[in-house]
Structures are given as structure tokens and as C-alpha cells.
Motif scaffolding. Structure first.
Motif: not given
Lengths: 315, 290
Positions: B3-4, B252, B256
């Protein structure tokens, strides 16, 4: 000094006369509406001109305060049960507080950095307005309850013509007077040279902040007036393009000229109305007119014309 | 981890486009001191002209070339017809002129093309490539590679050619450059043309991923402007890094934290950075003497 007083009086008298006489030549209520739009935009532009023309600071996010004023009178009565006139005050106070809090760090920045910081602020506010749809109706906008004063429900485009005209007169009067107070002189000193202003004892940071707060309150009141007038509001009023329009009004009319801001607002509001005939070409022509007038009248319409008249008068 | 990596690559891809827009800003700003708000319109032209040329039957690589040429012509005209006649005007007047140019170009695009969204086919297919568990669109590699080539080419041009050194000299000090015999007007025209070409390349590369329409320029110009500021105005390397950082922040942040506030996130960070470092991350600190 005396001539200055006279000129100020003359400006106000001409403006009052224009507001009073224009309705005589208006063929339909549509014209009242367009003129009211001009007065409202001019009010916001005059405020922004105090920041840009007098204190010499740029704001590319000024529509944020316009939007706060507009949404305050929409959200206050609809969700919080605040009477409409009080919501207008709440909006103005909110704008002032936000300008004060954000202005302190932002106004340390110079030139393009100040431009991007104010731009960022504007984008953030616009984004919050169009995202928090539970409160604001999201991108579709929301209706605004009618303004009621002592049981009188304010409506009709001619009524709003007089109210916004009165607001503009008051705003112009304050802006013209400000020019001649210690605060106004401090603003101008700031504009000419920040260092010199500092040397003669002007608290630079404090006066910049004052100009920012004043400009924010002007924009907020203009936003509230527009929301009441239209009975409807959408996030475009707080968006980047509206900020650009406000800046263009000020610069097109002439930085530092109160009359210029009114002229700039009149041009930018009436032009698209006139251009709707060429609907398809509206953007094209608007862009062209902005470019051409900035090239040939780079100091703005009013200063350029008055310099021309002065030269004509002398020869 | 996958995912990162996914966020990392999509952030770098978008960031590469911001970097190119910011680089275009920087090139014009250095040569002429003008902040060109019509920069986003070069990106729009790159995408739109390619789409319409391709639709008219021109092979894709040739259509891209046509788009770059159109953008360069527009850039040169912008300089010749709008910036040059206003020489010596104040910074804010010049900004308004470029904003006017941006509205004008959008208006022309709206009349000549249409108001629809358009897509280009991905250059090497739509089958995702597996990179350590992350599914990556092949077009991402085209964007990253293309951006790298542009940056490298610009670097070589500026550092290793006489003309490039003339651009640097003009950026450092316009008067001194003129005194040693550099035609600064030509250099400025070159900067506008080059900047338009860079913008158009960005537009062609990203269109298969993000689509294009006549009004994509505004937000791109804002982001590019923000990226250039973040890196420190006038610093080409800073512009590239600023663009990449902005893209990563967005990816990001959206992944997130909150995807609805994706765009807000970038501007919030810029405000914080400017509060902490008023000259941008990689800008030279200017000491003011009183």
C-alpha cells in the motif's frame, strides 16, 4: 488640506448622485440587479484596495472572507437559529478574527510568498465550504433566508439596490476618511518604503495586520449583502477565480484609488453581462479586455484617465 | 508495504507533473521576473491538441509533436504580444496580464475544441505492472521517465551550452547580462517558448492517467506555483523537489488521512512551511539590512 477635504466631499457627492439618478434611466428590474451587483463587488474591492493600494500587500485569497460573510448569513439562520442580521455581524467578526489570527504569521512574508500564502488560505476556506455539505449544501450551494428587520421582510431588486448603494456610500466614506488619518498615512508610508516607515516609528506589523482585518471585514459584509440579495449562495463565491476577479477590479481601476475600485468593479461586473450575447466567446473576450487594458493603462483606468485630463487641462 | 509503495508511486507520478509545471514557472520567473499564471494552460494545450490531432488521424507521436509546437507558438506569442508591450509594469500588473492570458487561452480552447473531458490511450497498454506487490500503471513510468529526461535536458542546456549560460546570466542580473552583449529579449522569448514546451510535455504524459479538458489548467497552475514556492522561487532544483514533495503529500494525505481533503492538504502544508521558512525549503535566505 482644504482641497483634499473638498475632493473627498466631491467624490462622495458624485457617487451619491450616481446612485440616486441611475434608476431614472433603468428600463427594467434586471438593471437594478446588475447595479446592485456592482455596488456589492465595489464594496469588497474598496476594502481590498485598502490592503493592496494603501498598505501595499497582495491577497490572492480574499474571496475567502467574502465566502465567510455569505455563508454566515446562510448557515446562521438555517442551522443555528441566529436571526439573519445577527448572522451578518457574526460573519464579520469571524472574518476579522480569522484575518487577525492568520495575518500575523502570513504578513511577515513578502511579494510572491505572501501571494501564495493568501492563495493557500483562500483555497482552504473554499474547499472546506464545498466539502462540509452537511452545513453548506456542498458544491450545489444553499438557500439563504430573507433578511427581516423589525418585521419588514426585505425583498425586491429595487429595495436591494438602495440598501447596497447605501452600504457602498458608507464604505467609500470610511475608506476616503481613512486616507487622511494617522492610520491611513501609516499605510501609505508602508506602501512607499517599509524600511523608511519603520525608521520613523511606524509599527509595520501592526498596521499591515490592521489593513488585512479591515479588508476582510469589508469583503465579509459584501458577501453577506450578496447572499441576502440573491437568496442563494454557492462555493464559487469563495473560490480562487472570485479572488482573482476582486484583485483584477482593484488593479484595473487603479491601485490606491477608491473611485478606481468602483470603476473596476463596474467594468468587471457589467462586462460579462454585456458579453452574454456572445456567450461562446465570453471568456475569450474577457481575457482579451483584461490584457489590453492592463497593457495600455498599467496604472489602472482612473489614475490613467485623470492624468490624461490633467495634461489636457494644462496645455 | 504494498500500500505504501502504491501511494509512493502515484505520488511521484503526480508530483513529476507538478515538478514540470513548477520548472516552467521557474524558467520564466528567472528570465523575466514574471509569475506566469498561464503556465497551466500550456499543460492543457499539450493534452488537448494531442487528443484532437490524434482524433483527426495523426499518429500519436506526431500528434504530441504538433501539440508541443502549438504550445511553443502560444508561449512565444504570449511573450511578444502581452508581456513585451507591458515591459516595466509592476509585478502585480504583470500577474494580472498573465491571469488575463490564462482566461483568454481557456476561452479559445473552449471555442476551438469543446467542454468535454478527453482521454488518450496509455502509451504502452493498460496492464498494470507488479512492483513488489504494488500494481503500477505503465503510464506512470512514462511520466516519471519523461519528466527525468526533461529535467536532465534542461540541466545540460543550462550548464553546457552558450545559450543556456546566457539564460543563467540573464536570470542572475538582467542589466549586467545586457552589458556583456546578451540580447535579453531573445532570452526571455526563449524562456517562454521553453517553458511552454515543458508544460505541453507534462500535459501529453499525464493525459492518459488524469484526462484533460479545456479548464484543467487553473488547478495545475496553482499546484505548480505552490510547488515552485515550496522549493524556493527561482531555484530549478527546488522547483523539481517541491513538485515531487507536493505530489507525495497529496498521495499519502489522500491515502492515510482523507481523500476529500486531498487538495487542501497540500496548501495546508505550504502555509506551515512558509510560516517556518519564509523563503521556501531551498530558497536563499535574503538578509534585509536596515
Amino acid at each position: 488640506m482644504r482641497s483634499l477635504m473638498n475632493r473627498r466631499f466631491l467624490t462622495l457627492a458624485v457617487l451619491a448622485l450616481a446612485i440616486a439618478v441611475l434608476p431614472l434611466v433603468f428600463p427594467s428590474s434586471y438593471y437594478f440587479r446588475v447595479a446592485s451587483l456592482v455596488w456589492v463587488s465595489a464594496l469588497a474591492a474598496i476594502g481590498l484596495n485598502i490592503l493592496m493600494g494603501q498598505a501595499g500587500q497582495v491577497s490572492l485569497g480574499h474571496a475567502a472572507f467574502f465566502g465567510i460573510g455569505a455563508y454566515a448569513v446562510a448557515i446562521g439562520p438555517a442551522h443555528l437559529g441566529i436571526p439573519p442580521w445577527a448572522a451578518l455581524l457574526v460573519g464579520a467578526v469571524l472574518s476579522a478574527v480569522l484575518a487577525y489570527l492568520v495575518g500575523r504569521p502570513i504578513l511577515r512574508l513578502k511579494g510572491h510568498y505572501l501571494a501564495i500564502a493568501t492563495l493557500g488560505l483562500g483555497v482552504l476556506v473554499a474547499m472546506i465550504i464545498s466539502t462540509e455539505s452537511r452545513w453548506t449544501g456542498g458544491p450545489d450551494g444553499m438557500p439563504v433566508a430573507r433578511l427581516a428587520l423589525f418585521g419588514w421582510r426585505v425583498s425586491g431588486s429595487d429595495t436591494w439596490y438602495w440598501i447596497t448603494g447605501g452600504l457602498l456610500l458608507a464604505g467609500t466614506w470610511i475608506a476616503l476618511n481613512l486616507d487622511d488619518t494617522p492610520t491611513g498615512r501609516a499605510f501609505r508610508a508602508l506602501h512607499d518604503s517599509e524600511v523608511a516607515a519603520q525608521v520613523v516609528g511606524v509599527d509595520v506589523a501592526r498596521f499591515k495586520l490592521q489593513a488585512f482585518v479591515i479588508a476582510a471585514v469589508y469583503a465579509s459584509l459584501a458577501g453577506s449583502a450578496l447572499a441576502f440579495m440573491n437568496g442563494f449562495i454557492n462555493p464559487d463565491q469563495a473560490g480562487f477565480l472570485h479572488s482573482v476577479e476582486l484583485v483584477t477590479m482593484v488593479v484595473l481601476g487603479g491601485l490606491g484609488s477608491v473611485v478606481g475600485s468602483i470603476v473596476g468593479a463596474a467594468v468587471l461586473v457589467t462586462l460579462p453581462q454585456a458579453l452574454t450575447v456572445f456567450q461562446e466567446y465570453e471568456h475569450l473576450l474577457l481575457g482579451l479586455i483584461i490584457i489590453v487594458s492592463m497593457i495600455f493603462m498599467r496604472n489602472g483606468i482612473v489614475p490613467t484617465l485623470s492624468a490624461l485630463l490633467l495634461r489636457r487641462g494644462r496645455s | 508495504m504494498a500500500e505504501f509503495l502504491q501511494f509512493l508511486i502515484s505520488g511521484l507520478t503526480v508530483g513529476a507533473v507538478y515538478a514540470l509545471v513548477a520548472l516552467g514557472f521557474t524558467l520564466i520567473y528567472n528570465a523575466s521576473g514574471v509569475v506566469n499564471f498561464a503556465q497551466g494552460e500550456f499543460v492543457m494545450l499539450g493534452g488537448m491538441v494531442t487528443v484532437f490531432a490524434a482524433a483527426a488521424g495523426v499518429p500519436l507521436p506526431l500528434a504530441g509533436l504538433v501539440a508541443v509546437c502549438v504550445a511553443v507558438a502560444v508561449g512565444l506569442l504570449l511573450h511578444r504580444l502581452a508581456i513585451e508591450p507591458a515591459r516595466g509594469a509592476s509585478a502585480v500588473t504583470l500577474i494580472i496580464i498573465t491571469i488575463g492570458a490564462s482566461i483568454l487561452l481557456r476561452g479559445i480552447a473552449q471555442v476551438m475544441f469543446d467542454k468535454q473531458f478527453h482521454k488518450l490511450p496509455a502509451f504502452s497498454g493498460d496492464t498494470p505492472v507488479d512492483v513488489l506487490g504494488a500494481a503500477v500503471q505503465p503510464q506512470s513510468f512514462w511520466v516519471l521517465g519523461g519528466a527525468a529526461v526533461v529535467v536532465l535536458a534542461l540541466y545540460v542546456f543550462l550548464e553546457h551550452t552558450v545559450l543556456g549560460k546566457a539564460v543563467l546570466a540573464t536570470a542572475a542580473n538582467r542589466l549586467a547580462a545586457r552589458l556583456v552583449g546578451i540580447n535579453t529579449t531573445t532570452i526571455m522569448a526563449l524562456a517562454f517558448g521553453g517553458s511552454a514546451a515543458i508544460g505541453a510535455v507534462a500535459g501529453i504524459l499525464i493525459t492518459p492517467i488524469t484526462l484533460t479538458s479545456y479548464d484543467v489548467g487553473t488547478l495545475l497552475a496553482l499546484k505548480g506555483f505552490a510547488a515552485a514556492m515550496l522549493g524556493g522561487m527561482g531555484n530549478p532544483l527546488g522547483a523539481v523537489l517541491g513538485g515531487l514533495i507536493l505530489g507525495l503529500l497529496e498521495a499519502f494525505g489522500a491515502g492515510y488521512l482523507s481523500s476529500t481533503y486531498k487538495d487542501a492538504f497540500a496548501f495546508l502544508v505550504i502555509l506551515v512551511v512558509l510560516f517556518a521558512a519564509p523563503q521556501g525549503l531551498f530558497g536563499r535566505r535574503v538578509v534585509e539590512r536596515v
